[in-house]
Design a protein around this motif. Sequence first.
Motif, PDB file in Angstrom:
ATOM      1  N   PRO A  46       0.869  -1.041   0.536  1.00 56.18           N
ATOM      2  CA  PRO A  46      -0.288  -0.107  -0.166  1.00 56.18           C
ATOM      3  C   PRO A  46       0.712   0.735   0.157  1.00 56.18           C
ATOM      4  O   PRO A  46       2.168   1.374   0.336  1.00 56.18           O
ATOM      5  N   PRO A  48      -0.547   5.204  -0.276  1.00 53.16           N
ATOM      6  CA  PRO A  48      -1.473   6.225  -0.229  1.00 53.16           C
ATOM      7  C   PRO A  48      -0.686   7.187  -1.281  1.00 53.16           C
ATOM      8  O   PRO A  48       0.045   7.328  -1.275  1.00 53.16           O
ATOM      9  N   THR A  54      -5.699   7.945   5.354  1.00 51.88           N
ATOM     10  CA  THR A  54      -6.381   6.633   5.400  1.00 51.88           C
ATOM     11  C   THR A  54      -6.456   6.321   6.669  1.00 51.88           C
ATOM     12  O   THR A  54      -5.443   6.395   7.170  1.00 51.88           O
ATOM     13  N   SER A  59      -5.204  -0.458   3.395  1.00 51.60           N
ATOM     14  CA  SER A  59      -6.507   1.036   2.890  1.00 51.60           C
ATOM     15  C   SER A  59      -5.697   2.024   1.543  1.00 51.60           C
ATOM     16  O   SER A  59      -6.605   2.183   0.631  1.00 51.60           O
ATOM     17  N   HIS A  61      -3.011   2.850  -2.505  1.00 52.71           N
ATOM     18  CA  HIS A  61      -3.441   2.501  -2.888  1.00 52.71           C
ATOM     19  C   HIS A  61      -2.175   1.665  -3.202  1.00 52.71           C
ATOM     20  O   HIS A  61      -1.256   1.251  -3.171  1.00 52.71           O
ATOM     21  N   TRP A  81       2.295   3.000  -8.895  1.00 51.05           N
ATOM     22  CA  TRP A  81       0.957   3.111  -9.137  1.00 51.05           C
ATOM     23  C   TRP A  81       0.161   1.620  -9.701  1.00 51.05           C
ATOM     24  O   TRP A  81       0.460   1.835 -11.152  1.00 51.05           O
ATOM     25  N   THR A  84      -5.716   1.290 -11.268  1.00 46.34           N
ATOM     26  CA  THR A  84      -6.822   0.492 -11.428  1.00 46.34           C
ATOM     27  C   THR A  84      -7.811   2.512 -11.154  1.00 46.34           C
ATOM     28  O   THR A  84      -8.153   3.674 -10.762  1.00 46.34           O
ATOM     29  N   HIS A  86     -10.023   3.037  -8.354  1.00 44.73           N
ATOM     30  CA  HIS A  86     -10.132   3.089  -7.504  1.00 44.73           C
ATOM     31  C   HIS A  86      -8.891   4.294  -7.227  1.00 44.73           C
ATOM     32  O   HIS A  86      -9.465   6.419  -7.053  1.00 44.73           O
ATOM     33  N   PHE A  87      -7.740   4.465  -7.895  1.00 49.06           N
ATOM     34  CA  PHE A  87      -6.134   5.091  -7.760  1.00 49.06           C
ATOM     35  C   PHE A  87      -6.800   6.311  -9.130  1.00 49.06           C
ATOM     36  O   PHE A  87      -6.743   7.794  -8.979  1.00 49.06           O
ATOM     37  N   THR A 106      -8.085  -1.197  -4.897  1.00 52.64           N
ATOM     38  CA  THR A 106      -6.530  -0.810  -4.806  1.00 52.64           C
ATOM     39  C   THR A 106      -5.479  -2.027  -5.299  1.00 52.64           C
ATOM     40  O   THR A 106      -4.139  -1.281  -5.662  1.00 52.64           O
ATOM     41  N   ASN A 108      -3.642  -4.089  -3.855  1.00 56.16           N
ATOM     42  CA  ASN A 108      -2.025  -3.856  -3.255  1.00 56.16           C
ATOM     43  C   ASN A 108      -1.347  -4.617  -2.080  1.00 56.16           C
ATOM     44  O   ASN A 108      -0.590  -4.537  -1.815  1.00 56.16           O
TER      45      ASN A 108
END
Length: 450
Positions: A46, A48, A54, A59, A61, A81, A84, A86-87, A106, A108
């Motif tokens: 992960p 962020p 987060t 949680s 990315h 990264w 996705t 979401h990203f 994520t 991740n």
Amino acid sequence: MSSQTGRPLWMDGHMAPVPDEIDAVDLEVDGTLPAELSGRYFRNGPNPAPGEETGHWFSGHGMVHGLRLRDGRAEWYRNRWVRTTHFTGGADLVGPDLGLDRAAVTANTHVIPFNDKIYALVEVGFPYELTPELGTVGPCDFGGRLTSGMTAHPKQDPRTGELLFFGYGFFPPYLTYHRLSADGELVESREVDVPGGTMMHDFAVTENHVVWLDLPLVFDADLAVQGVMPYRWDDGYGARLGVMPRDPDRAGEVRWFDIDPCYVFHVGNAHEDAAGRVVLDCVRYAPADFAKVWATIGGLPAAEAVNAAAVQGMARLHRWTIDPSGGKVLGEALDDRGTEFPTHNDGRTGLSHRYLYTVTGDSIIKHDLRTGSSATHSPGQGLIPGEAVFVPAADARGEDEGWLMSVVTDAAGRGSELLVLDASDLSRTAAVRLPRRVPAGFHGSWIPDA
């Protein structure tokens, strides 16, 4: 829980995210990389984006860190990264109508090769295909046949080449088993009956069985509404192991065995012994240890976490021996040290195994399960190793002939290296100096050249 800086632990020191993507070539090597190590080492975790907050370590990315090795050289490092939806667009896994967008994840937790493709995984949604240069191709649902999430810990059968995995759900169906053929076709999906939605992070397979861990970390919709990790411990749920025949003609046949309450993030391996018993090796958290670690990585509101995580919780290497014919299960501790991230020679997945590798806060451990002995390698003062991935030697005859690869990061956050050990004796073979600090993360894979 927060660090002394006031930031959450996963946002500080060796766990802190990096702010950007970089490329570097011709990396410095200390020692000698075996010439036969020709391929890529990818590791996920992960991370962020800058400015993002987060509420849980899990949680952030997904960011994959990659190294290209060839002819005794470390040709490049890069980090990317996983792009996705979401990203890139802020899409949500759960919509206002409680519908699920399995691509809004994520990605991740893990990164694996399968059938000439590379997938970034997180258990609540679809896998994301990556290129060998860490570009994002996009989500994969195997031709529309996958309708659940995909565990981040699938198991490839070394005999058949099939990939076995599962998905769990917040709502029914709570557990679904899947099987991919060696050429990547989803050929089997079957629902497994369990009482409710739990965080089932891992599972095990043997030559003839699938082994389920139905444990008391349950989904809580009220926590989901609060925007925190939506799982809590529930003593009333119970804890049990399930043994299910892999034979598709026996779908739905699961024998369940009650065990003492506990939690397992990661399985080492499983096999069937000469008496037909199922032997499962894993790292097991007792309830008190789980409460501490869950608080530390963000599972509780901050005020509760400070007290609950005063001492870090630890998992310990554990074995369950399940006798399906006698209806009994025996549990025993294999080691009293706190460890995590068990790995093994993947050529032994589902088969009898002698060795497992785990990591502690400052060491890599090789466990000899036949003799009960162990060996330890400590990278150095203040250096924290990540998961040790086993890479078999090309001409290996023994189970432990090969290398271990681990990203090692300075506890103060100053730098990282890819450490390569001889898996037979844990001696140091080489270390690749990385051009930046790599945050503590989760799981990785060696992806050999074809």
